[in-house]
Design a protein around this motif. Structure first.
Motif, PDB file in Angstrom:
ATOM      1  N   ALA A 406       0.465  -0.878   0.315  1.00 33.08           N
ATOM      2  CA  ALA A 406      -0.138   0.237   0.402  1.00 33.08           C
ATOM      3  C   ALA A 406       0.991   1.372   0.483  1.00 33.08           C
ATOM      4  CB  ALA A 406      -0.654   0.024   1.164  1.00 33.08           C
ATOM      5  N   ARG A 407       1.854   1.015   0.099  1.00 35.99           N
ATOM      6  CA  ARG A 407       3.378   2.377   0.307  1.00 35.99           C
ATOM      7  C   ARG A 407       3.212   3.149  -1.990  1.00 35.99           C
ATOM      8  NH1 ARG A 407       6.220   0.348   4.117  1.00 35.99           N
ATOM      9  NH2 ARG A 407       6.020   1.523   6.196  1.00 35.99           N
ATOM     10  N   TYR A 408       2.902   1.762  -2.414  1.00 32.64           N
ATOM     11  CA  TYR A 408       2.030   2.512  -4.204  1.00 32.64           C
ATOM     12  C   TYR A 408       0.884   2.740  -4.126  1.00 32.64           C
ATOM     13  CZ  TYR A 408       6.761   0.153  -3.969  1.00 32.64           C
ATOM     14  OH  TYR A 408       8.577   0.325  -3.655  1.00 32.64           O
ATOM     15  N   LEU A 409       0.625   3.095  -5.641  1.00 35.70           N
ATOM     16  CA  LEU A 409      -0.472   4.113  -5.811  1.00 35.70           C
ATOM     17  C   LEU A 409      -1.455   2.732  -6.728  1.00 35.70           C
ATOM     18  CD1 LEU A 409      -2.749   5.929  -5.136  1.00 35.70           C
ATOM     19  CD2 LEU A 409      -1.742   7.157  -7.341  1.00 35.70           C
ATOM     20  N   TYR A 410      -2.093   1.581  -6.288  1.00 41.52           N
ATOM     21  CA  TYR A 410      -3.140   1.105  -7.588  1.00 41.52           C
ATOM     22  C   TYR A 410      -4.282   1.278  -7.083  1.00 41.52           C
ATOM     23  CZ  TYR A 410      -1.649  -1.501  -3.122  1.00 41.52           C
ATOM     24  OH  TYR A 410      -1.778  -2.083  -1.869  1.00 41.52           O
ATOM     25  N   GLU A 411      -4.884   0.878  -8.761  1.00 41.15           N
ATOM     26  CA  GLU A 411      -6.522   0.656  -8.198  1.00 41.15           C
ATOM     27  C   GLU A 411      -7.168   0.399  -7.104  1.00 41.15           C
ATOM     28  OE1 GLU A 411      -4.850   0.950 -10.474  1.00 41.15           O
ATOM     29  OE2 GLU A 411      -5.343   3.334 -11.792  1.00 41.15           O
ATOM     30  N   PRO A 412      -6.911  -1.265  -6.974  1.00 38.96           N
ATOM     31  CA  PRO A 412      -8.278  -2.245  -6.079  1.00 38.96           C
ATOM     32  C   PRO A 412      -8.172  -1.631  -5.391  1.00 38.96           C
ATOM     33  CG  PRO A 412      -6.592  -3.243  -7.762  1.00 38.96           C
ATOM     34  CD  PRO A 412      -6.078  -1.810  -7.695  1.00 38.96           C
ATOM     35  N   LEU A 413      -7.013  -1.045  -4.079  1.00 38.95           N
ATOM     36  CA  LEU A 413      -7.114  -1.196  -2.420  1.00 38.95           C
ATOM     37  C   LEU A 413      -7.969   0.127  -2.822  1.00 38.95           C
ATOM     38  CD1 LEU A 413      -4.323  -0.443   0.376  1.00 38.95           C
ATOM     39  CD2 LEU A 413      -6.101   1.675  -0.995  1.00 38.95           C
ATOM     40  N   VAL A 414      -7.930   1.485  -3.233  1.00 32.12           N
ATOM     41  CA  VAL A 414      -8.865   2.232  -3.508  1.00 32.12           C
ATOM     42  C   VAL A 414     -10.602   1.520  -4.162  1.00 32.12           C
ATOM     43  CG1 VAL A 414      -9.405   5.032  -4.843  1.00 32.12           C
ATOM     44  CG2 VAL A 414      -7.056   4.044  -4.456  1.00 32.12           C
ATOM     45  N   GLU A 415     -10.659   1.235  -5.092  1.00 31.49           N
ATOM     46  CA  GLU A 415     -11.925   0.517  -5.155  1.00 31.49           C
ATOM     47  C   GLU A 415     -12.507  -0.318  -4.909  1.00 31.49           C
ATOM     48  OE1 GLU A 415     -12.085  -2.137  -8.774  1.00 31.49           O
ATOM     49  OE2 GLU A 415     -10.746  -0.514 -10.235  1.00 31.49           O
ATOM     50  N   LEU A 416     -11.519  -1.302  -3.234  1.00 31.52           N
ATOM     51  CA  LEU A 416     -11.979  -1.770  -2.430  1.00 31.52           C
ATOM     52  C   LEU A 416     -12.713  -1.050  -1.447  1.00 31.52           C
ATOM     53  CD1 LEU A 416     -13.660  -4.500  -1.023  1.00 31.52           C
ATOM     54  CD2 LEU A 416     -11.034  -4.747  -0.291  1.00 31.52           C
ATOM     55  N   ALA A 417     -11.988  -0.118  -1.016  1.00 29.95           N
ATOM     56  CA  ALA A 417     -12.024   0.548   0.306  1.00 29.95           C
ATOM     57  C   ALA A 417     -13.110   1.983  -0.207  1.00 29.95           C
ATOM     58  CB  ALA A 417     -10.981   1.749   0.137  1.00 29.95           C
ATOM     59  N   GLU A 418     -13.187   2.137  -1.371  1.00 34.45           N
ATOM     60  CA  GLU A 418     -14.608   2.969  -1.525  1.00 34.45           C
ATOM     61  C   GLU A 418     -15.963   2.615  -1.707  1.00 34.45           C
ATOM     62  OE1 GLU A 418     -12.410   5.927  -4.977  1.00 34.45           O
ATOM     63  OE2 GLU A 418     -13.144   4.562  -5.231  1.00 34.45           O
ATOM     64  N   ARG A 419     -15.985   0.950  -2.341  1.00 38.64           N
ATOM     65  CA  ARG A 419     -17.231   0.273  -2.257  1.00 38.64           C
ATOM     66  C   ARG A 419     -17.133  -0.176  -0.858  1.00 38.64           C
ATOM     67  NH1 ARG A 419     -17.897  -3.801  -6.467  1.00 38.64           N
ATOM     68  NH2 ARG A 419     -19.459  -4.558  -5.514  1.00 38.64           N
ATOM     69  N   LEU A 420     -16.715  -0.907   0.076  1.00 35.77           N
ATOM     70  CA  LEU A 420     -16.704  -0.927   1.614  1.00 35.77           C
ATOM     71  C   LEU A 420     -17.673   0.125   2.700  1.00 35.77           C
ATOM     72  CD1 LEU A 420     -13.860  -2.845   2.814  1.00 35.77           C
ATOM     73  CD2 LEU A 420     -16.011  -3.124   2.801  1.00 35.77           C
ATOM     74  N   LEU A 421     -17.079   1.691   2.288  1.00 38.30           N
ATOM     75  CA  LEU A 421     -17.628   2.594   2.141  1.00 38.30           C
ATOM     76  C   LEU A 421     -19.241   3.267   2.101  1.00 38.30           C
ATOM     77  CD1 LEU A 421     -14.903   5.456   2.976  1.00 38.30           C
ATOM     78  CD2 LEU A 421     -16.016   3.657   4.709  1.00 38.30           C
ATOM     79  N   ALA A 422     -19.337   2.091   0.912  1.00 38.65           N
ATOM     80  CA  ALA A 422     -20.651   2.865   0.620  1.00 38.65           C
ATOM     81  C   ALA A 422     -22.011   1.277   0.866  1.00 38.65           C
ATOM     82  CB  ALA A 422     -20.169   2.731  -1.370  1.00 38.65           C
ATOM     83  N   THR A 423     -21.313   0.820   1.773  1.00 35.92           N
ATOM     84  CA  THR A 423     -22.331  -0.668   2.188  1.00 35.92           C
ATOM     85  C   THR A 423     -22.742   0.571   3.767  1.00 35.92           C
ATOM     86  OG1 THR A 423     -20.639  -0.983   3.002  1.00 35.92           O
ATOM     87  CG2 THR A 423     -21.145  -2.156   0.559  1.00 35.92           C
ATOM     88  N   PHE A 424     -22.096   1.376   3.752  1.00 33.61           N
ATOM     89  CA  PHE A 424     -22.582   1.243   5.302  1.00 33.61           C
ATOM     90  C   PHE A 424     -23.837   2.692   4.873  1.00 33.61           C
ATOM     91  CE2 PHE A 424     -18.168  -0.093   6.436  1.00 33.61           C
ATOM     92  CZ  PHE A 424     -18.828  -0.844   6.919  1.00 33.61           C
ATOM     93  N   PRO A 425     -24.748   2.516   6.203  1.00 34.88           N
ATOM     94  CA  PRO A 425     -25.542   3.990   5.938  1.00 34.88           C
ATOM     95  C   PRO A 425     -25.149   5.599   5.965  1.00 34.88           C
ATOM     96  CG  PRO A 425     -25.895   2.244   7.766  1.00 34.88           C
ATOM     97  CD  PRO A 425     -24.449   2.229   7.694  1.00 34.88           C
ATOM     98  N   PRO A 426     -26.099   6.156   5.171  1.00 32.65           N
ATOM     99  CA  PRO A 426     -24.810   7.277   5.085  1.00 32.65           C
ATOM    100  C   PRO A 426     -24.826   8.295   6.178  1.00 32.65           C
ATOM    101  CG  PRO A 426     -26.878   7.081   3.804  1.00 32.65           C
ATOM    102  CD  PRO A 426     -26.215   6.074   4.265  1.00 32.65           C
TER     103      PRO A 426
END
Ligand code: PMP
Length: 731
Positions: A406-426
């Motif tokens: 995670a010290r480098y930039l790549y899509e999957p980490l960011v995608e999963l983090a965003e995707r998880l956050l979107a599953t919680f009540p706003p």
């Protein structure tokens, strides 16, 4: 056989030079190159040079056309592959087809080829196979004795092997081919292949990398694995026996782009043996007919016999194991004994009186080494079903592409983090994620965060909770405490959902607590406490009391999350509570290790280690891809909603058993706890279910609750299998 039987052309070098000048206008000195059934001459014109190939008179024009079309196809698909190109249209002379090829430069390799060169060679071969997979030509279906598929037709040739031992050896190899390979041949991937990708047909540069691929004379449509076997036979013969399989495995590494299938790998040894048999049988037979070409024909025979002997002595199963890289141990005690010897007292004991020896699994089924299959009503980690193709493919593809940190930039980490956050009540304010590797690690970090942010050091947990294996998490796990021990900073409350006065229990627990309350941890399905369903009011009360005491509320969704309780992903949402921290794990990667801590930005920023937390594998691209694939499948297969329906029917059907030994059936979503009258009985029932081919677990402070917690693809038909078996066993 016609091309093998008819007399090879017998032109002299002078003839060749004259023909080249007359037919192709190339004035050069000619020197003969070796060839089995044709003639080839190197033409030195003082410039780029050329190769003149004079075909056997038995050669079919359609086959030559096939060769030329294949070369043209490969050049179009993968121009980097150095195949010798024709320099002029084919000509006919004295009943022979004549072709002029460009001259490629390089030297021939031998059995001393280095490891790196072996891997590079097979990688180039893999590229050639891939380039040819889109190629078709009507003549590719020709029958050629050199095609490994034709091995049974070598039988009559064996009569000409004088040495009786060798004759028997060759016959055994053909027997094995007919027994093991032929019946499943139609299951093997087939395509047009080079057909003779061996060291004699390859030119290497000064660093032993392929600079020329020659002679598509054996090009045909056959099993892809057969072409791999041709190359392996060539690369392995002549090597010291102790080096053969090491080099074979390196060679197979180079073939990775072909993604060799399990059946192909299993048969590879028998295919190599068949190829070696073809070499020795055809050469013995041809030498009788064309003794003048004996040197060329027999050049590889001794090494081929030696390799064939090695494969024969080991037997096909051991050869397959060696190729896979699974070294057989010298003496073979049972696997359980070896496990115990190697891991000693540190590893958890095996479950069931007769341990499960799992070799593969799919959906809700686990297959054992003895071929039997078990219905998995126990495992929650394979939440979308064992080895779900979406997840395994996502993992494998990402593994091939990039696996870093995670010290480098790549899509999957960011995608999963965003995707998880979107599953919680706003309105929950859960806006910050840290990806980790295990539920324990998530709870450990939750504990560090809570103690740092609150400045306090105490915890509330349920009576028999389990939150993990790290020093901090095991303190929070009474299930794992040594008898009589209690870390002074941890106080216990009875599990919500057990009809106790929770308010009074919290008051009493807080009074026992040293250091003030940093956090309350609650497993949303109270799995280790024996499976209970907390009431909404109870959880609200617990959150309020926690906050009032200055602590944070940690919803441990490691077991309860990812749709287990349905119809949403997270159990706390059902109860309408807002945790400060949520921890995730177990099912998150369907078996691939991935976990997470989710919290509010405001808390994360008050953590003294904010911006400095890093776990080498946490959020690595492969784990993140697994996490994303699991979320996708849960959504696409509507599994959390299904968990509610299947689970409700499961518990209703279980409750209807009305057996005197069943005290209570509890649970939410696709989770059932069947409390029996005692721990001994629970153990016996679990063992008998295992014998009946169904896996369940045991939980609860008294060890008397059957834990039924299957993958969410468990269906009503599986419920019926389970309940019928349980009915019989309890009777
Ligand atoms: N929390 C809960 C509720 C669990 O059930 C477990 C594992 N059984 C953990 C945390 C720890 O997870 P892991 O084993 O992945 O460290």
């Amino acid at each position: 056989m016609s091309v093998l039987e008819s007399t090879p052309p017998r032109f002299t070098a002078e003839d060749a030079a004259r023909i080249a000048a007359e037919l192709f206008g190339l004035h050069a000195r000619a020197a003969q190159l070796g060839s089995e059934r044709d003639q080839a001459f190197l033409l030195d014109d003082g410039g780029a040079g050329a190769v003149l190939k004079i075909s056997n008179s038995g050669e079919d024009a359609a086959v030559l056309d096939l060769e030329e079309a294949a070369v043209a196809h490969v050049h179009a698909v993968d121009p980097g592959l150095p195949l010798a190109r024709p320099l002029a249209p084919r000509a006919v002379f004295g009943g022979h087809h004549l072709r002029l090829f460009e001259q490629l430069r390089g030297h021939k390799g031998d059995s001393g080829l280095g490891d790196e060169a072996v891997r590079e060679l097979t990688a180039v071969h893999a590229r050639l196979c891939l380039a040819l997979r889109s190629f078709f030509h009507p003549a590719a279906g020709r029958e050629l004795l050199w095609d490994v598929r034709e091995a049974p037709r070598l039988r009559p040739l064996l009569d000409e092997i004088d040495d009786t031992k060798r004759r028997a050896l060759a016959a055994r190899s053909l027997d094995r081919f007919e027994e093991r390979v032929l019946p499943v041949w139609p299951q093997l991937r087939a395509q047009v292949v080079h057909g003779d990708f061996n060291l004699d047909n390859l030119l290497l540069d000064e660093r032993d990398r392929i600079s020329g691929i020659l002679d598509l004379g054996d090009c045909c449509h056959t099993a892809l694995a057969a072409d791999v076997a041709v190359a392996l036979a060539s690369l392995l013969r002549g090597r010291p026996p102790e080096d053969v399989f090491r080099v074979a495995r390196l060679a197979l590494d180079g073939y990775a782009p072909l993604r060799l299938e399990p059946l192909e790998l299993e048969l590879l040894g028998s295919l190599v043996a068949a190829r070696l048999t073809a070499i020795v049988a055809i050469s013995t037979w041809r030498v009788r007919r064309f003794p003048e070409n004996a040197d060329y024909i027999q050049s590889w025979d001794d090494d081929s016999w030696a390799l064939l002997e090695l494969f024969d002595a080991l037997g096909p199963d051991a050869v397959a194991r060696e190729l896979r890289g699974a070294h057989a141990s010298v003496a073979t005690p049972s696997l359980a004994r070896r496990r115990e010897r190697a891991t000693g007292a540190l590893l958890t004991p095996l479950t069931y009186a007769r341990p499960v020896h799992a070799v593969r699994a799919e959906g809700v089924w686990i297959h054992e080494a003895d071929g039997s299959r078990l219905l998995d009503a126990y495992n929650n980690v394979p939440v979308v079903g064992h080895c779900h193709p979406r997840v395994t493919e996502a993992v494998v593809r990402q593994t091939r592409l990039l696996a870093t940190h995670a010290r480098y930039l790549y899509e999957p980490l960011v995608e999963l983090a965003e995707r998880l956050l979107a599953t919680f009540p706003p309105n929950a304010g859960l806006d910050t994620v840290l990806l980790l590797n295990s539920g324990s690690e998530a709870n450990d970090l939750a504990w560090r965060l809570a103690t740092a942010v609150t400045g306090r050091g105490g915890a509330l947990v349920t009576e028999h909770a389990y939150h993990g294996v790290t020093a901090a998490a095991s303190d929070l796990s009474p299930e794992d405490w040594a008898a009589g021990a209690r870390p002074p900073h941890v106080a216990r409350i009875p599990p919500p959902g057990t009809a106790v006065d929770l308010d009074a229990a919290v008051t009493a627990a807080l009074a026992r607590l040293d250091g003030g309350l940093a956090a309350t941890f609650l497993d949303g399905c109270l799995m280790s406490d024996g499976i209970h369903t907390p009431g909404d009011a109870e959880l609200r009360l617990l959150v309020e009391r926690t906050h009032a005491a200055g602590g944070l509320y940690v919803a441990d969704e490691v077991q309860a999350g990812h749709g287990r309780t349905g119809p949403g992903l997270w159990s706390f949402v059902r109860h309408g509570v807002a945790p400060d921290i949520v921890t995730l794990g177990k099912p998150m990667g369907n078996g691939y290790p991935v976990a997470a801590l989710v919290t509010r930005r405001e808390l994360a920023e008050r953590f003294p280690h904010a911006g400095a937390t890093f776990s080498t594998f946490g959020g690595n691209p492969v784990a993140a891809r697994a996490g994303l694939a699991v979320l996708d499948v849960l959504e696409d297969e509507l599994l959390p909603a299904r968990a509610v329906a299947v689970g409700e029917r499961l518990r209703t059907t279980l409750a209807r058993l009305e057996k005197p030994d069943v005290v209570e059936v509890r649970g939410t979503g696709l989770l059932a706890g069947v409390q029996l009258t005692g721990a001994g009985l629970a153990r016996r029932v679990a063992d008998e279910l295992r014998e009946a081919g169904i896996l369940v677990g045991i939980t609860g402070p008294a060890g008397d609750v059957l834990k039924i917690r299957p993958p969410l693809v468990f269906a009503d038909e599986h419920t019926d299998l389970l309940v019928t078996a349980l009915d019989r066993i309890l009777a």
